[in-house]
Motif scaffolding. Structure first.
Motif, PDB file in Angstrom:
ATOM      1  N   ALA A 167     -52.024 -13.988  12.003  1.00 14.16           N
ATOM      2  CA  ALA A 167     -52.702 -13.440  13.177  1.00 14.16           C
ATOM      3  C   ALA A 167     -54.110 -13.999  13.364  1.00 14.16           C
ATOM      4  O   ALA A 167     -54.590 -14.136  14.492  1.00 14.16           O
ATOM      5  N   LYS A 168     -54.791 -14.341  12.268  1.00 14.61           N
ATOM      6  CA  LYS A 168     -56.162 -14.836  12.330  1.00 14.61           C
ATOM      7  C   LYS A 168     -56.242 -16.319  11.984  1.00 14.61           C
ATOM      8  O   LYS A 168     -57.219 -16.785  11.395  1.00 14.61           O
ATOM      9  N   PRO A 174     -55.676 -17.441  19.404  1.00 11.04           N
ATOM     10  CA  PRO A 174     -54.902 -16.336  19.981  1.00 11.04           C
ATOM     11  C   PRO A 174     -54.085 -16.729  21.208  1.00 11.04           C
ATOM     12  O   PRO A 174     -52.944 -16.277  21.368  1.00 11.04           O
ATOM     13  N   GLN A 177     -51.017 -18.435  20.072  1.00 12.44           N
ATOM     14  CA  GLN A 177     -50.090 -17.476  19.474  1.00 12.44           C
ATOM     15  C   GLN A 177     -49.349 -16.682  20.538  1.00 12.44           C
ATOM     16  O   GLN A 177     -48.150 -16.398  20.400  1.00 12.44           O
ATOM     17  N   VAL A 194     -45.487 -11.539  12.435  1.00 12.55           N
ATOM     18  CA  VAL A 194     -46.931 -11.772  12.477  1.00 12.55           C
ATOM     19  C   VAL A 194     -47.579 -11.039  11.304  1.00 12.55           C
ATOM     20  O   VAL A 194     -47.272  -9.873  11.037  1.00 12.55           O
ATOM     21  N   TYR A 195     -48.497 -11.722  10.627  1.00  7.09           N
ATOM     22  CA  TYR A 195     -49.161 -11.167   9.443  1.00  7.09           C
ATOM     23  C   TYR A 195     -50.608 -10.856   9.812  1.00  7.09           C
ATOM     24  O   TYR A 195     -51.457 -11.749   9.879  1.00  7.09           O
ATOM     25  N   GLU A 196     -50.853  -9.582  10.083  1.00  9.51           N
ATOM     26  CA  GLU A 196     -52.155  -9.152  10.571  1.00  9.51           C
ATOM     27  C   GLU A 196     -53.247  -9.397   9.529  1.00  9.51           C
ATOM     28  O   GLU A 196     -53.051  -9.172   8.338  1.00  9.51           O
ATOM     29  N   GLY A 197     -54.384  -9.849  10.016  1.00 11.38           N
ATOM     30  CA  GLY A 197     -55.533 -10.077   9.147  1.00 11.38           C
ATOM     31  C   GLY A 197     -55.470 -11.339   8.313  1.00 11.38           C
ATOM     32  O   GLY A 197     -56.420 -11.649   7.592  1.00 11.38           O
ATOM     33  N   CYS A 198     -54.373 -12.080   8.408  1.00 10.63           N
ATOM     34  CA  CYS A 198     -54.194 -13.279   7.575  1.00 10.63           C
ATOM     35  C   CYS A 198     -54.608 -14.539   8.321  1.00 10.63           C
ATOM     36  O   CYS A 198     -54.375 -14.679   9.525  1.00 10.63           O
TER      37      CYS A 198
END
Length: 231
Positions: A167-168, A174, A177, A194-198
């Motif tokens: 995600a990051k 963004p 994505q 999606v892997y949030e904060g990664c």
């Protein structure tokens, strides 16, 4: 430990590949697609790990047209500079052709007759293109880069595709994505997580952005996916 083999390119010439035979002697075939650091220690380690899980694994040297035998790391500025130079000079279309030749080579050694592929970073992009342009049965893309111009090819995916998106991701903004998610949302052959904060390369052991929990989750999903598609 694996061994080196040679593969004949479709447009002539030969290139090396690292081959790790499945524990027990045979298993479904898997092509690992390199990052921008070549077929280095980490790629060979990954191949050996998948071989221990029962896959016959091959890792083609996709930089051979520029410089055969590249084995660098993400641990020095000099290596990063060289990696980006190789990335900028890389012909993705030729790379997919070389992956297709690798698929042809290894399919005959697959215990199921099926072949899967896994790629990270540059390899993540190539995994997507491999799913769309070759007869691969399944492909896994970890944080693939520079996909915007190729998303229209998703309609050509013949097998199954698993996407891991950070995600990051510093290399996939963004807006890119959102394009990826929108283009693949209704495709029944694509599974996207999606892997949030990664950040980019969250699944690279020893890397600056490594996130163990997310990496384990992604790798578990990958193994489950491969067992359901090529085993």
């Amino acid at each position: 430990m694996g061994s080196m083999v040679q593969i004949t390119a479709r447009d002539g010439g030969t290139f090396d590949a690292y081959l790790a035979t499945a524990q027990g002697g045979s298993g479904p075939a898997l092509v690992l697609i390199q990052e921008i650091f070549g077929v280095n220690h980490l790629m060979r380690y990954q191949a050996d790990c998948f071989a221990a899980k029962g896959f016959t694994v091959i890792v083609p040297d996709l930089f051979w047209r520029q410089e055969p035998g590249v084995m660098i790391t993400d641990q020095s500025e000099a290596d990063w500079q060289k990696a980006f130079q190789l990335f900028q000079g890389f012909d993705a279309d030729k790379g997919v052709d070389d992956i297709a030749a690798t698929v042809d080579y290894i399919r005959g050694q697959s215990s199921t007759g099926k072949v899967g592929a896994i790629g990270w970073c540059l390899g993540g992009r190539l995994a997507f293109l491999t799913a769309a342009r070759t007869n691969i049965d399944a492909a896994v893309s970890y944080y693939g880069v520079a996909l915007d111009d190729n998303l229209g090819e998703a309609t050509s995916i013949g097998g199954k595709l698993l996407m891991h998106v950070a995600a990051k991701d510093d290399f996939v903004p963004p807006e890119s994505q959102e394009k990826i998610k929108s283009a693949l949302a209704d495709n029944p052959k694509v599974e996207l997580h999606v892997y949030e904060g990664c950040n980019h390369a969250f699944a690279r052991p020893g890397g600056a952005n490594f996130v163990q929990d997310a990496a384990l989750k992604a790798d578990d999903r990958t193994l489950t996916f491969l067992k359901s598609t090529i085993a």
